[in-house]
Design an enzyme around this catalytic site. Structure first.
Site, PDB file in Angstrom:
ATOM      1  N   ASN A 105      11.736  -0.768  10.471  1.00 37.13           N
ATOM      2  CA  ASN A 105      11.652  -1.482  11.752  1.00 37.13           C
ATOM      3  C   ASN A 105      10.236  -1.985  11.953  1.00 37.13           C
ATOM      4  O   ASN A 105       9.292  -1.413  11.411  1.00 37.13           O
ATOM      5  CB  ASN A 105      12.024  -0.512  12.883  1.00 37.13           C
ATOM      6  CG  ASN A 105      11.955  -1.159  14.260  1.00 37.13           C
ATOM      7  OD1 ASN A 105      12.378  -2.322  14.429  1.00 37.13           O
ATOM      8  ND2 ASN A 105      11.407  -0.455  15.232  1.00 37.13           N
ATOM      9  N   HIS A 107       7.523  -2.772  15.066  1.00 36.61           N
ATOM     10  CA  HIS A 107       7.331  -2.477  16.491  1.00 36.61           C
ATOM     11  C   HIS A 107       5.982  -3.063  16.948  1.00 36.61           C
ATOM     12  O   HIS A 107       4.979  -2.921  16.241  1.00 36.61           O
ATOM     13  CB  HIS A 107       7.354  -0.950  16.707  1.00 36.61           C
ATOM     14  CG  HIS A 107       7.252  -0.585  18.145  1.00 36.61           C
ATOM     15  ND1 HIS A 107       8.340  -0.646  19.005  1.00 36.61           N
ATOM     16  CD2 HIS A 107       6.194  -0.201  18.895  1.00 36.61           C
ATOM     17  CE1 HIS A 107       7.943  -0.300  20.212  1.00 36.61           C
ATOM     18  NE2 HIS A 107       6.647  -0.023  20.166  1.00 36.61           N
TER      19      HIS A 107
HETATM   20  C1  GRF Z   1       8.854  -8.403  17.646  1.00 32.92           C
HETATM   21  O1  GRF Z   1       7.694  -8.482  18.415  1.00 32.92           O
HETATM   22  C2  GRF Z   1       9.087  -6.997  17.153  1.00 32.92           C
HETATM   23  O2  GRF Z   1       7.927  -6.250  17.049  1.00 32.92           O
HETATM   24  C3  GRF Z   1       9.957  -6.396  18.218  1.00 32.92           C
HETATM   25  O3  GRF Z   1      10.748  -7.452  18.671  1.00 32.92           O
HETATM   26  C4  GRF Z   1      10.085  -8.698  18.465  1.00 32.92           C
HETATM   27  C5  GRF Z   1      11.050  -9.595  17.758  1.00 32.92           C
HETATM   28  O4  GRF Z   1      10.653 -10.924  17.723  1.00 32.92           O
HETATM   29  N1  GRF Z   1      10.671  -5.270  17.685  1.00 32.92           N
HETATM   30  P1  GRF Z   1      11.477 -11.953  16.854  1.00 32.92           P
HETATM   31  O5  GRF Z   1      12.922 -11.906  17.309  1.00 32.92           O
HETATM   32  O6  GRF Z   1      11.314 -11.605  15.421  1.00 32.92           O
HETATM   33  O7  GRF Z   1      10.858 -13.287  17.178  1.00 32.92           O
END
Ligand code: GRF
Length: 185
Positions: A105, A107
């Protein structure tokens, strides 16, 4: 290089998915993206699945029927890694155990600080000088698995949620690809 098959989970704009799709086109990048799962049909990121002609499905994994369907689809496609990229649902413990391969994942904070939602708000509220992003393995506890890689950015006094998000996301794109390279090195 023999590339592993990967599945990306999304819920929103899918900009991390887009960057992973770009990386996966490089011949020495260790994964191909063979399948995309979205928690909602409204996810803007689904346009990248269509653009790159990657099969996708929209699933509510809280339903046992979807969860069993997905396990079969992953098996059929020989998926050896799931990358959560803005996936806004908590993965069912049974699913994590049954999949039994790599799940990672990304984050938007320097874990273990600011798990869960609202990381940017919390960073600003606590007047942090540094923040960033973390790529980690997924286990049964929210945002708590072993850390693979982190990238930092400086928080400026005039930063807002939007400016922080933009800065962190730019780091995320490199961090995600570098993490996948490091897993298979
Ligand atoms: C990212 O900032 C990630 O860290 C978090 O959700 C966001 C997703 O952005 N888990 P995207 O959909 O990839 O533009």
């Amino acid at each position: 290089m023999v590339k592993r098959n990967a599945c990306i989970f999304i819920s929103g704009s899918g900009t991390n998915l887009k960057e992973l799709l770009k990386s996966s086109r490089e011949y020495n990048f260790p994964i191909n993206i063979n399948y995309i799962v979205s928690s909602t049909k409204k996810a803007k990121g689904l346009k990248f699945a269509k653009l790159y002609k990657i099969p996708f499905c929209i699933l509510n994994l809280n339903k046992i029927i979807s969860f069993e369907y997905l396990l079969k689809e992953l098996q059929k496609r020989n998926i050896s890694i799931i990358c959560l990229a803005g996936y806004m649902k908590i993965l069912n413990k049974k699913f994590i155990n049954k999949f039994n391969k790599i799940i990672i994942n990304i984050h938007p904070s320097l874990l273990p600080k600011y798990k869960g939602l609202g990381a940017f708000e919390k960073v600003l509220k606590n007047k942090e000088r540094l923040t960033g992003c973390t790529v980690h393995y997924v286990n049964n506890k929210l945002d708590s698995g072993k850390i693979i890689l982190q990238k930092k950015i400086c928080v400026e006094s005039n930063d807002s949620i939007q400016t922080l998000k933009a800065k962190v996301q730019t780091k995320e794109y490199r961090a995600y690809s570098e993490s996948i390279i490091s897993i298979y090195r």
